[in-house]
Design a protein around this motif. Structure first.
Motif, PDB file in Angstrom:
ATOM      1  N   THR A 144     -86.510  35.957 -42.625  1.00  0.00           N
ATOM      2  CA  THR A 144     -85.936  34.759 -43.212  1.00  0.00           C
ATOM      3  C   THR A 144     -85.253  33.961 -42.110  1.00  0.00           C
ATOM      4  OG1 THR A 144     -85.536  36.023 -45.222  1.00  0.00           O
ATOM      5  CG2 THR A 144     -84.434  33.923 -45.048  1.00  0.00           C
ATOM      6  N   ALA A 145     -85.317  32.651 -42.193  1.00  0.00           N
ATOM      7  CA  ALA A 145     -84.712  31.791 -41.169  1.00  0.00           C
ATOM      8  C   ALA A 145     -83.268  31.481 -41.549  1.00  0.00           C
ATOM      9  CB  ALA A 145     -85.508  30.504 -41.043  1.00  0.00           C
ATOM     10  N   TYR A 146     -82.377  31.593 -40.558  1.00  0.00           N
ATOM     11  CA  TYR A 146     -80.966  31.268 -40.721  1.00  0.00           C
ATOM     12  C   TYR A 146     -80.533  30.389 -39.560  1.00  0.00           C
ATOM     13  CZ  TYR A 146     -80.651  34.887 -44.273  1.00  0.00           C
ATOM     14  OH  TYR A 146     -80.830  35.627 -45.412  1.00  0.00           O
ATOM     15  N   VAL A 147     -79.594  29.476 -39.825  1.00  0.00           N
ATOM     16  CA  VAL A 147     -79.069  28.593 -38.794  1.00  0.00           C
ATOM     17  C   VAL A 147     -77.593  28.932 -38.592  1.00  0.00           C
ATOM     18  CG1 VAL A 147     -78.522  26.689 -40.371  1.00  0.00           C
ATOM     19  CG2 VAL A 147     -78.930  26.213 -37.971  1.00  0.00           C
ATOM     20  N   ASN A 148     -77.159  28.931 -37.348  1.00  0.00           N
ATOM     21  CA  ASN A 148     -75.773  29.215 -36.996  1.00  0.00           C
ATOM     22  C   ASN A 148     -74.961  27.932 -37.144  1.00  0.00           C
ATOM     23  OD1 ASN A 148     -73.345  29.922 -35.873  1.00  0.00           O
ATOM     24  ND2 ASN A 148     -74.169  30.465 -33.876  1.00  0.00           N
ATOM     25  N   LYS A 149     -73.955  27.952 -38.025  1.00  0.00           N
ATOM     26  CA  LYS A 149     -73.140  26.771 -38.308  1.00  0.00           C
ATOM     27  C   LYS A 149     -71.801  26.777 -37.570  1.00  0.00           C
ATOM     28  CE  LYS A 149     -75.733  24.557 -41.163  1.00  0.00           C
ATOM     29  NZ  LYS A 149     -76.133  23.195 -40.916  1.00  0.00           N
ATOM     30  N   THR A 150     -71.596  27.697 -36.622  1.00  0.00           N
ATOM     31  CA  THR A 150     -70.321  27.787 -35.915  1.00  0.00           C
ATOM     32  C   THR A 150     -70.460  27.279 -34.487  1.00  0.00           C
ATOM     33  OG1 THR A 150     -70.755  30.040 -35.144  1.00  0.00           O
ATOM     34  CG2 THR A 150     -69.668  29.801 -37.279  1.00  0.00           C
ATOM     35  N   LEU A 151     -69.351  27.258 -33.782  1.00  0.00           N
ATOM     36  CA  LEU A 151     -69.359  26.838 -32.381  1.00  0.00           C
ATOM     37  C   LEU A 151     -69.578  28.004 -31.422  1.00  0.00           C
ATOM     38  CD1 LEU A 151     -66.412  24.275 -32.424  1.00  0.00           C
ATOM     39  CD2 LEU A 151     -68.865  23.816 -32.512  1.00  0.00           C
ATOM     40  N   GLY A 152     -69.663  29.209 -31.946  1.00  0.00           N
ATOM     41  CA  GLY A 152     -69.852  30.388 -31.107  1.00  0.00           C
ATOM     42  C   GLY A 152     -71.226  30.996 -31.289  1.00  0.00           C
ATOM     43  N   VAL A 153     -71.545  31.930 -30.391  1.00  0.00           N
ATOM     44  CA  VAL A 153     -72.815  32.645 -30.454  1.00  0.00           C
ATOM     45  C   VAL A 153     -72.658  33.811 -31.424  1.00  0.00           C
ATOM     46  CG1 VAL A 153     -74.490  33.986 -29.118  1.00  0.00           C
ATOM     47  CG2 VAL A 153     -73.411  31.988 -28.107  1.00  0.00           C
ATOM     48  N   GLN A 194     -80.551  39.914 -32.702  1.00  0.00           N
ATOM     49  CA  GLN A 194     -80.930  38.598 -32.188  1.00  0.00           C
ATOM     50  C   GLN A 194     -79.691  37.736 -32.038  1.00  0.00           C
ATOM     51  OE1 GLN A 194     -83.915  36.819 -34.629  1.00  0.00           O
ATOM     52  NE2 GLN A 194     -85.344  38.497 -34.378  1.00  0.00           N
ATOM     53  N   PHE A 195     -79.678  36.915 -31.025  1.00  0.00           N
ATOM     54  CA  PHE A 195     -78.557  36.020 -30.774  1.00  0.00           C
ATOM     55  C   PHE A 195     -78.885  34.621 -31.285  1.00  0.00           C
ATOM     56  CE2 PHE A 195     -78.032  39.332 -27.628  1.00  0.00           C
ATOM     57  CZ  PHE A 195     -76.690  39.611 -27.749  1.00  0.00           C
ATOM     58  N   ALA A 196     -77.908  34.007 -31.932  1.00  0.00           N
ATOM     59  CA  ALA A 196     -78.073  32.643 -32.435  1.00  0.00           C
ATOM     60  C   ALA A 196     -77.013  31.766 -31.791  1.00  0.00           C
ATOM     61  CB  ALA A 196     -77.937  32.604 -33.946  1.00  0.00           C
ATOM     62  N   ALA A 197     -77.442  30.832 -30.985  1.00  0.00           N
ATOM     63  CA  ALA A 197     -76.535  29.865 -30.371  1.00  0.00           C
ATOM     64  C   ALA A 197     -76.104  28.863 -31.452  1.00  0.00           C
ATOM     65  CB  ALA A 197     -77.235  29.154 -29.219  1.00  0.00           C
ATOM     66  N   PRO A 198     -75.054  28.092 -31.195  1.00  0.00           N
ATOM     67  CA  PRO A 198     -74.616  27.102 -32.194  1.00  0.00           C
ATOM     68  C   PRO A 198     -75.736  26.135 -32.589  1.00  0.00           C
ATOM     69  CG  PRO A 198     -72.977  27.337 -30.477  1.00  0.00           C
ATOM     70  CD  PRO A 198     -74.166  28.131 -30.033  1.00  0.00           C
ATOM     71  N   ASN A 199     -75.888  25.925 -33.883  1.00  0.00           N
ATOM     72  CA  ASN A 199     -76.882  25.015 -34.473  1.00  0.00           C
ATOM     73  C   ASN A 199     -78.327  25.393 -34.157  1.00  0.00           C
ATOM     74  OD1 ASN A 199     -74.936  23.347 -35.726  1.00  0.00           O
ATOM     75  ND2 ASN A 199     -74.556  22.360 -33.765  1.00  0.00           N
ATOM     76  N   LYS A 200     -78.579  26.646 -33.839  1.00  0.00           N
ATOM     77  CA  LYS A 200     -79.946  27.116 -33.586  1.00  0.00           C
ATOM     78  C   LYS A 200     -80.400  28.015 -34.723  1.00  0.00           C
ATOM     79  CE  LYS A 200     -80.260  25.075 -29.697  1.00  0.00           C
ATOM     80  NZ  LYS A 200     -81.071  23.929 -29.518  1.00  0.00           N
ATOM     81  N   THR A 201     -81.684  28.067 -34.952  1.00  0.00           N
ATOM     82  CA  THR A 201     -82.263  28.835 -36.039  1.00  0.00           C
ATOM     83  C   THR A 201     -82.917  30.095 -35.490  1.00  0.00           C
ATOM     84  OG1 THR A 201     -82.696  26.787 -37.229  1.00  0.00           O
ATOM     85  CG2 THR A 201     -83.882  28.726 -37.961  1.00  0.00           C
ATOM     86  N   GLY A 244     -69.911  31.793 -44.211  1.00  0.00           N
ATOM     87  CA  GLY A 244     -70.365  30.461 -43.844  1.00  0.00           C
ATOM     88  C   GLY A 244     -70.765  30.334 -42.389  1.00  0.00           C
ATOM     89  N   VAL A 245     -70.888  31.466 -41.716  1.00  0.00           N
ATOM     90  CA  VAL A 245     -71.294  31.449 -40.309  1.00  0.00           C
ATOM     91  C   VAL A 245     -72.781  31.140 -40.196  1.00  0.00           C
ATOM     92  CG1 VAL A 245     -71.489  32.851 -38.218  1.00  0.00           C
ATOM     93  CG2 VAL A 245     -69.461  33.047 -39.662  1.00  0.00           C
ATOM     94  N   LEU A 246     -73.577  31.778 -41.033  1.00  0.00           N
ATOM     95  CA  LEU A 246     -75.015  31.538 -41.065  1.00  0.00           C
ATOM     96  C   LEU A 246     -75.394  30.931 -42.403  1.00  0.00           C
ATOM     97  CD1 LEU A 246     -76.434  34.849 -39.555  1.00  0.00           C
ATOM     98  CD2 LEU A 246     -76.158  32.659 -38.409  1.00  0.00           C
ATOM     99  N   GLU A 247     -76.402  30.080 -42.365  1.00  0.00           N
ATOM    100  CA  GLU A 247     -76.882  29.435 -43.581  1.00  0.00           C
ATOM    101  C   GLU A 247     -78.393  29.575 -43.619  1.00  0.00           C
ATOM    102  OE1 GLU A 247     -77.210  24.880 -44.782  1.00  0.00           O
ATOM    103  OE2 GLU A 247     -75.133  25.585 -44.627  1.00  0.00           O
TER     104      GLU A 247
END
Length: 65
Positions: free
Chosen positions: A2-11, A17-24, A41-44
């Motif tokens: 499933t795809a999730y997007v990082n909504k925070t300013l941190g990694v 898996q690592f998700a950078a800010p605003n990356k899916t 609310g960190v991942l959406e």
């Protein structure tokens, strides 16, 4: 997956898996800690874009000798 997007300013690290800010990222829905990150609310969850159908090219305009 499933795809999730990082909504925070941190990694964020989830499911190895690592998700950078605003990356899916694609994550297994059963990954440890995923539900807590979604609740906070960190991942959406986002929908994956559907692949486009192959475009047909018009090759009938070629001249024959």
């Amino acid at each position: 997956m499933t795809a999730y997007v990082n909504k925070t300013l941190g990694v964020v690290n989830v499911g190895g898996q690592f998700a950078a800010p605003n990356k899916t990222i694609d994550v297994d829905p059963k990954a440890r800690g995923l539900s807590r990150l979604v609740d906070r609310g960190v991942l959406e969850e986002v929908e994956k874009p559907k692949p486009e159908a192959p475009r047909k090219t018009d090759n009938s305009k070629t001249e024959s000798k």
